[in-house]
Design a protein around this motif. Structure first.
Motif, short mmCIF file in Angstrom:
data_model
loop_
_atom_site.label_atom_id
_atom_site.label_comp_id
_atom_site.label_asym_id
_atom_site.label_seq_id
_atom_site.Cartn_x
_atom_site.Cartn_y
_atom_site.Cartn_z
N GLY A 23 11.66 10.73 -10.16
CA GLY A 23 11.61 9.27 -10.22
C GLY A 23 12.60 8.64 -9.25
N GLU A 24 13.81 9.19 -9.18
CA GLU A 24 14.83 8.66 -8.26
C GLU A 24 14.38 8.84 -6.81
N ASP A 25 13.78 10.00 -6.49
CA ASP A 25 13.29 10.22 -5.13
C ASP A 25 12.23 9.18 -4.76
N ALA A 69 0.84 -1.21 0.00
CA ALA A 69 0.00 0.00 0.00
C ALA A 69 0.87 1.26 0.00
N ARG A 70 1.93 1.25 0.79
CA ARG A 70 2.81 2.43 0.85
C ARG A 70 3.56 2.63 -0.47
N MET A 71 3.96 1.53 -1.11
CA MET A 71 4.64 1.64 -2.40
C MET A 71 3.70 2.20 -3.46
N THR A 72 2.46 1.74 -3.44
CA THR A 72 1.45 2.23 -4.39
C THR A 72 1.20 3.72 -4.19
N LYS A 73 1.14 4.14 -2.92
CA LYS A 73 0.94 5.56 -2.63
C LYS A 73 2.12 6.39 -3.13
N SER A 74 3.33 5.85 -3.02
CA SER A 74 4.51 6.58 -3.51
C SER A 74 4.43 6.79 -5.01
N ILE A 75 3.99 5.76 -5.73
CA ILE A 75 3.87 5.86 -7.19
C ILE A 75 2.78 6.86 -7.56
N GLU A 76 1.67 6.85 -6.83
CA GLU A 76 0.59 7.81 -7.09
C GLU A 76 1.07 9.24 -6.81
N ALA A 77 1.86 9.41 -5.76
CA ALA A 77 2.40 10.73 -5.44
C ALA A 77 3.32 11.21 -6.57
N LEU A 78 4.09 10.29 -7.15
CA LEU A 78 4.95 10.64 -8.28
C LEU A 78 4.11 11.09 -9.46
N ARG A 79 3.06 10.34 -9.76
CA ARG A 79 2.17 10.72 -10.88
C ARG A 79 1.59 12.12 -10.64
N HIS A 80 1.17 12.37 -9.41
CA HIS A 80 0.58 13.67 -9.07
C HIS A 80 1.61 14.78 -9.23
N LYS A 99 11.97 6.16 -6.06
CA LYS A 99 12.65 4.86 -5.90
C LYS A 99 13.29 4.76 -4.51
N VAL A 100 13.89 5.84 -4.05
CA VAL A 100 14.48 5.85 -2.71
C VAL A 100 13.40 5.61 -1.66
N ALA A 101 12.25 6.25 -1.83
CA ALA A 101 11.14 6.06 -0.89
C ALA A 101 10.69 4.60 -0.88
N ILE A 102 10.62 4.00 -2.05
CA ILE A 102 10.20 2.59 -2.14
C ILE A 102 11.22 1.68 -1.46
N ARG A 103 12.50 1.98 -1.67
CA ARG A 103 13.54 1.16 -1.02
C ARG A 103 13.49 1.32 0.51
N ASN A 104 13.16 2.53 0.97
CA ASN A 104 13.01 2.74 2.41
C ASN A 104 11.84 1.94 2.97
N ILE A 105 10.77 1.84 2.20
CA ILE A 105 9.61 1.03 2.61
C ILE A 105 10.04 -0.43 2.72
N ARG A 106 10.82 -0.90 1.73
CA ARG A 106 11.33 -2.28 1.77
C ARG A 106 12.18 -2.50 3.02
N ARG A 107 13.06 -1.54 3.29
CA ARG A 107 13.93 -1.67 4.47
C ARG A 107 13.10 -1.75 5.75
N ASP A 108 12.08 -0.90 5.87
CA ASP A 108 11.22 -0.92 7.06
C ASP A 108 10.51 -2.27 7.21
N ALA A 109 9.99 -2.78 6.11
CA ALA A 109 9.28 -4.06 6.14
C ALA A 109 10.24 -5.19 6.54
#
Length: 185
Positions: free
Chosen positions: A121-123, A11-22, A125-135
């Motif tokens: 896009g890089e920002d 869910a957090r990764m999906t929100k990050s992608i939606e924020a990028l689109r926005h 990706k970093v957010a997504i990797r941080n989500i992975r690290r937290d999980a």
């Protein structure tokens, strides 16, 4: 418990992608879009209000926007907000109507905007990797508390890595689509 961690990460990764689109909607491509000016704040009787709450914004043709403030005295405030923004546009006022003409983008400006899109896009990706690290950290904590086995840990970490890979591919697709839109003449 592990499913909750996976669902939360997804869910957090999906929100990050939606924020990028926005965010990328605000990047000017040479075509008129109401999203270009929706984020502008206008001083409305001492408080900053979004432009969409004090005026009507419409697309008059492919390269121009028409802004009609709801109150006549707001025309000046809307003009100031446009001039103070980072859009680089000059408003043309005729009575109570403000027109914004979008000039064609130069090749140099397109390349600059492409770099901005890549940076966003890089920002993401970093957010997504941080989500992975937290999980993964949550999973390791469960293993340390002996609530799951090492096999469950490895399996869940692999699934989270697959989610991460898919999300990063989605980010690349969004960035690529925006770049193609930018480079189209």
């Amino acid at each position: 418990m592990l499913n909750d961690i996976k669902k939360d990460a997804q869910a957090r990764m999906t929100k990050s992608i939606e924020a990028l689109r926005h965010t990328l909607v605000k990047v000017r491509t040479g075509r008129a879009s109401t999203a270009l000016v929706e984020h502008l704040k206008v001083n409305y009787y001492g408080s900053d209000m979004p432009l969409s709450q004090v005026a009507t914004v419409t697309i008059s043709d492919s390269r121009s926007l028409t802004i009609t403030p709801w109150e006549k005295q707001m025309v000046g405030a809307v003009e100031k907000a446009i001039l103070a923004s980072d859009l680089g546009l000059t408003p043309n006022t005729a009575g109570t109507t403000i027109r914004l003409n979008l000039p064609a983008l130069t090749e140099e400006r397109r390349k600059e905007l492409s770099k901005v899109v890549h940076g966003e896009g890089e920002d993401t990706k970093v957010a997504i990797r941080n989500i992975r690290r937290d999980a993964n950290q949550q999973i390791k904590d469960l293993l340390k508390d002996k609530q799951i086995t090492e096999d469950e840990e490895r399996k869940t970490e692999d699934e989270i890595q697959k989610l991460t890979d898919k999300s990063i591919k989605d980010v690349d697709d969004v960035v690529k689509a925006k770049e193609q839109e930018l480079m189209a003449v």
